[in-house]
Motif scaffolding. Structure first.
Motif, mmCIF file in Angstrom:
data_model
loop_
_atom_site.group_PDB
_atom_site.id
_atom_site.type_symbol
_atom_site.label_atom_id
_atom_site.label_comp_id
_atom_site.label_asym_id
_atom_site.label_seq_id
_atom_site.Cartn_x
_atom_site.Cartn_y
_atom_site.Cartn_z
ATOM 1 N N ARG A 127 0.833 -1.212 0.000
ATOM 2 C CA ARG A 127 0.000 0.000 0.000
ATOM 3 C C ARG A 127 0.865 1.258 0.000
ATOM 4 O O ARG A 127 0.559 2.227 -0.698
ATOM 5 N N LEU A 128 1.933 1.237 0.778
ATOM 6 C CA LEU A 128 2.831 2.387 0.796
ATOM 7 C C LEU A 128 3.453 2.598 -0.584
ATOM 8 O O LEU A 128 3.473 3.716 -1.101
ATOM 9 N N ALA A 129 3.951 1.505 -1.183
ATOM 10 C CA ALA A 129 4.572 1.613 -2.506
ATOM 11 C C ALA A 129 3.572 2.110 -3.545
ATOM 12 O O ALA A 129 3.897 2.966 -4.371
ATOM 13 N N ARG A 130 2.345 1.589 -3.502
ATOM 14 C CA ARG A 130 1.310 2.004 -4.460
ATOM 15 C C ARG A 130 0.963 3.484 -4.326
ATOM 16 O O ARG A 130 0.479 4.086 -5.270
ATOM 17 N N ASN A 131 1.187 4.029 -3.152
ATOM 18 C CA ASN A 131 0.861 5.433 -2.923
ATOM 19 C C ASN A 131 2.083 6.344 -3.049
ATOM 20 O O ASN A 131 2.050 7.489 -2.604
ATOM 21 N N GLY A 132 3.142 5.819 -3.657
ATOM 22 C CA GLY A 132 4.301 6.645 -3.978
ATOM 23 C C GLY A 132 5.253 6.922 -2.831
ATOM 24 O O GLY A 132 6.109 7.795 -2.940
ATOM 25 N N VAL A 133 5.138 6.180 -1.732
ATOM 26 C CA VAL A 133 6.060 6.378 -0.614
ATOM 27 C C VAL A 133 7.430 5.847 -1.030
ATOM 28 O O VAL A 133 7.538 4.769 -1.619
ATOM 29 N N GLY A 134 8.470 6.587 -0.744
ATOM 30 C CA GLY A 134 9.823 6.192 -1.122
ATOM 31 C C GLY A 134 10.261 4.898 -0.464
ATOM 32 O O GLY A 134 9.864 4.584 0.663
ATOM 33 N N LEU A 135 11.106 4.158 -1.166
ATOM 34 C CA LEU A 135 11.558 2.848 -0.693
ATOM 35 C C LEU A 135 12.260 2.929 0.660
ATOM 36 O O LEU A 135 12.044 2.079 1.530
ATOM 37 N N VAL A 136 13.075 3.948 0.872
ATOM 38 C CA VAL A 136 13.783 4.074 2.153
ATOM 39 C C VAL A 136 12.787 4.311 3.290
ATOM 40 O O VAL A 136 12.945 3.764 4.382
ATOM 41 N N GLN A 137 11.748 5.093 3.029
ATOM 42 C CA GLN A 137 10.728 5.314 4.064
ATOM 43 C C GLN A 137 9.996 4.013 4.381
ATOM 44 O O GLN A 137 9.759 3.695 5.550
ATOM 45 N N VAL A 138 9.633 3.254 3.353
ATOM 46 C CA VAL A 138 8.953 1.965 3.568
ATOM 47 C C VAL A 138 9.871 1.038 4.364
ATOM 48 O O VAL A 138 9.440 0.384 5.321
ATOM 49 N N GLN A 139 11.136 0.988 3.982
ATOM 50 C CA GLN A 139 12.124 0.153 4.681
ATOM 51 C C GLN A 139 12.178 0.505 6.161
ATOM 52 O O GLN A 139 12.127 -0.375 7.021
ATOM 53 N N ARG A 140 12.248 1.779 6.467
ATOM 54 C CA ARG A 140 12.351 2.209 7.876
ATOM 55 C C ARG A 140 11.080 1.904 8.648
ATOM 56 O O ARG A 140 11.138 1.470 9.792
ATOM 57 N N LEU A 141 9.934 2.154 8.025
ATOM 58 C CA LEU A 141 8.670 1.858 8.698
ATOM 59 C C LEU A 141 8.549 0.373 9.017
ATOM 60 O O LEU A 141 8.016 -0.003 10.058
ATOM 61 N N MET A 142 9.061 -0.465 8.135
ATOM 62 C CA MET A 142 8.944 -1.910 8.327
ATOM 63 C C MET A 142 10.068 -2.491 9.182
ATOM 64 O O MET A 142 10.002 -3.649 9.582
ATOM 65 N N GLY A 143 11.091 -1.685 9.443
ATOM 66 C CA GLY A 143 12.183 -2.155 10.297
ATOM 67 C C GLY A 143 13.156 -3.067 9.585
ATOM 68 O O GLY A 143 13.808 -3.895 10.227
ATOM 69 N N HIS A 144 13.297 -2.910 8.274
ATOM 70 C CA HIS A 144 14.249 -3.726 7.518
ATOM 71 C C HIS A 144 15.622 -3.064 7.524
ATOM 72 O O HIS A 144 15.727 -1.842 7.519
ATOM 73 N N ASP A 146 17.783 -3.519 5.023
ATOM 74 C CA ASP A 146 18.184 -3.311 3.638
ATOM 75 C C ASP A 146 16.957 -3.025 2.774
ATOM 76 O O ASP A 146 15.998 -3.803 2.790
ATOM 77 N N PRO A 147 16.970 -1.941 1.998
ATOM 78 C CA PRO A 147 15.808 -1.646 1.155
ATOM 79 C C PRO A 147 15.554 -2.706 0.080
ATOM 80 O O PRO A 147 14.444 -2.830 -0.416
ATOM 81 N N LYS A 148 16.598 -3.492 -0.268
ATOM 82 C CA LYS A 148 16.397 -4.553 -1.268
ATOM 83 C C LYS A 148 15.392 -5.576 -0.758
ATOM 84 O O LYS A 148 14.554 -6.049 -1.518
ATOM 85 N N LEU A 149 15.485 -5.924 0.513
ATOM 86 C CA LEU A 149 14.525 -6.867 1.096
ATOM 87 C C LEU A 149 13.113 -6.301 0.986
ATOM 88 O O LEU A 149 12.182 -6.992 0.577
ATOM 89 N N THR A 150 12.972 -5.051 1.331
ATOM 90 C CA THR A 150 11.668 -4.397 1.259
ATOM 91 C C THR A 150 11.130 -4.447 -0.163
ATOM 92 O O THR A 150 9.975 -4.827 -0.394
ATOM 93 N N ALA A 151 11.956 -4.079 -1.114
ATOM 94 C CA ALA A 151 11.528 -4.021 -2.515
ATOM 95 C C ALA A 151 11.212 -5.402 -3.075
ATOM 96 O O ALA A 151 10.212 -5.592 -3.772
ATOM 97 N N GLN A 152 12.040 -6.382 -2.780
ATOM 98 C CA GLN A 152 11.887 -7.696 -3.395
ATOM 99 C C GLN A 152 10.824 -8.567 -2.739
ATOM 100 O O GLN A 152 10.199 -9.375 -3.402
ATOM 101 N N VAL A 153 10.621 -8.395 -1.444
ATOM 102 C CA VAL A 153 9.729 -9.310 -0.723
ATOM 103 C C VAL A 153 8.417 -8.656 -0.290
ATOM 104 O O VAL A 153 7.379 -9.308 -0.285
ATOM 105 N N TYR A 154 8.445 -7.385 0.047
ATOM 106 C CA TYR A 154 7.288 -6.782 0.699
ATOM 107 C C TYR A 154 6.501 -5.778 -0.119
ATOM 108 O O TYR A 154 5.528 -5.240 0.362
ATOM 109 N N THR A 155 6.915 -5.479 -1.319
ATOM 110 C CA THR A 155 6.126 -4.569 -2.146
ATOM 111 C C THR A 155 5.664 -5.320 -3.386
ATOM 112 O O THR A 155 6.465 -5.631 -4.265
ATOM 113 N N HIS A 156 4.384 -5.636 -3.419
ATOM 114 C CA HIS A 156 3.793 -6.406 -4.513
ATOM 115 C C HIS A 156 3.011 -5.448 -5.403
ATOM 116 O O HIS A 156 1.967 -4.936 -5.007
ATOM 117 N N LEU A 157 3.546 -5.201 -6.572
ATOM 118 C CA LEU A 157 2.889 -4.307 -7.513
ATOM 119 C C LEU A 157 2.427 -5.109 -8.718
ATOM 120 O O LEU A 157 3.138 -5.990 -9.187
#
Length: 170
Positions: A127-144, A146-157
């Motif tokens: 939902r964050l990614a779909r609404n244009g939230v930056g990857l680093v912000q999503v990473q920090r909110l999720m407590g990851h 590495d942003p690669k983990l966030t991008a590859q596993v947790y953002t389904h577009l």
């Protein structure tokens, strides 16, 4: 509790161990204590107003049921037996399946993946990614870490999300 999972992206062990002292409903923040996070680092999450309103209502309900205000050290989310949650048990999954059924959400997604409690964390990231939230912000909110983990596993577009991105180009 289910709404808090969707709105914070917290893991089961992080959210179910929160106490009333961890939630600042006026400032709309949640502190995930280091001892409860996977990284063992404290995180402070901002809350949307709607979640703060729901939690204020939960506090009033608990006060009515307890006959007193819940203390800051008491857990926010209790099991149906009014005890703190220990781990993601079959009982929690049974309750979650009832919520899905009532909301008419299938237990399998369109790709055949099973929807479980941890899926709410994936939904938060997507939902964050779909609404244009930056990857680093999503990473920090999720407590990851590495942003690669966030991008590859947790953002389904899906293709429609990609179409929106392409349509922004003039």
């Amino acid at each position: 509790m289910w709404m808090a999972f969707l709105e914070t992206g917290a893991r089961w062990s992080e959210l179910t161990k929160t106490r009333w002292a961890d939630w600042d409903l006026e400032q709309r923040t949640l502190v995930l204590r280091a001892e409860n996070t996977k990284s063992k680092k404290r995180r402070v999450l901002p809350l949307r107003e709607q979640l703060a309103v729901v939690l204020k209502g939960l506090r009033v309900t608990q006060e009515r049921l307890l006959g007193r205000a819940p203390s800051p050290s008491e857990p926010v989310f209790l099991s149906p037996e009014a005890v703190k949650w220990m781990k993601a048990t079959n009982n929690a999954m049974r309750l979650f399946r009832r919520v899905l059924k009532r909301a008419e959400i299938p237990r399998l997604d369109t790709e055949g993946r099973k929807i479980d409690i941890h899926s709410l964390r994936h939904t938060f990231g997507s939902r964050l990614a779909r609404n244009g939230v930056g990857l680093v912000q999503v990473q920090r909110l999720m407590g990851h870490s590495d942003p690669k983990l966030t991008a590859q596993v947790y953002t389904h577009l899906d293709v429609e999300d990609l179409r929106q991105a392409v349509n922004t180009v003039s």
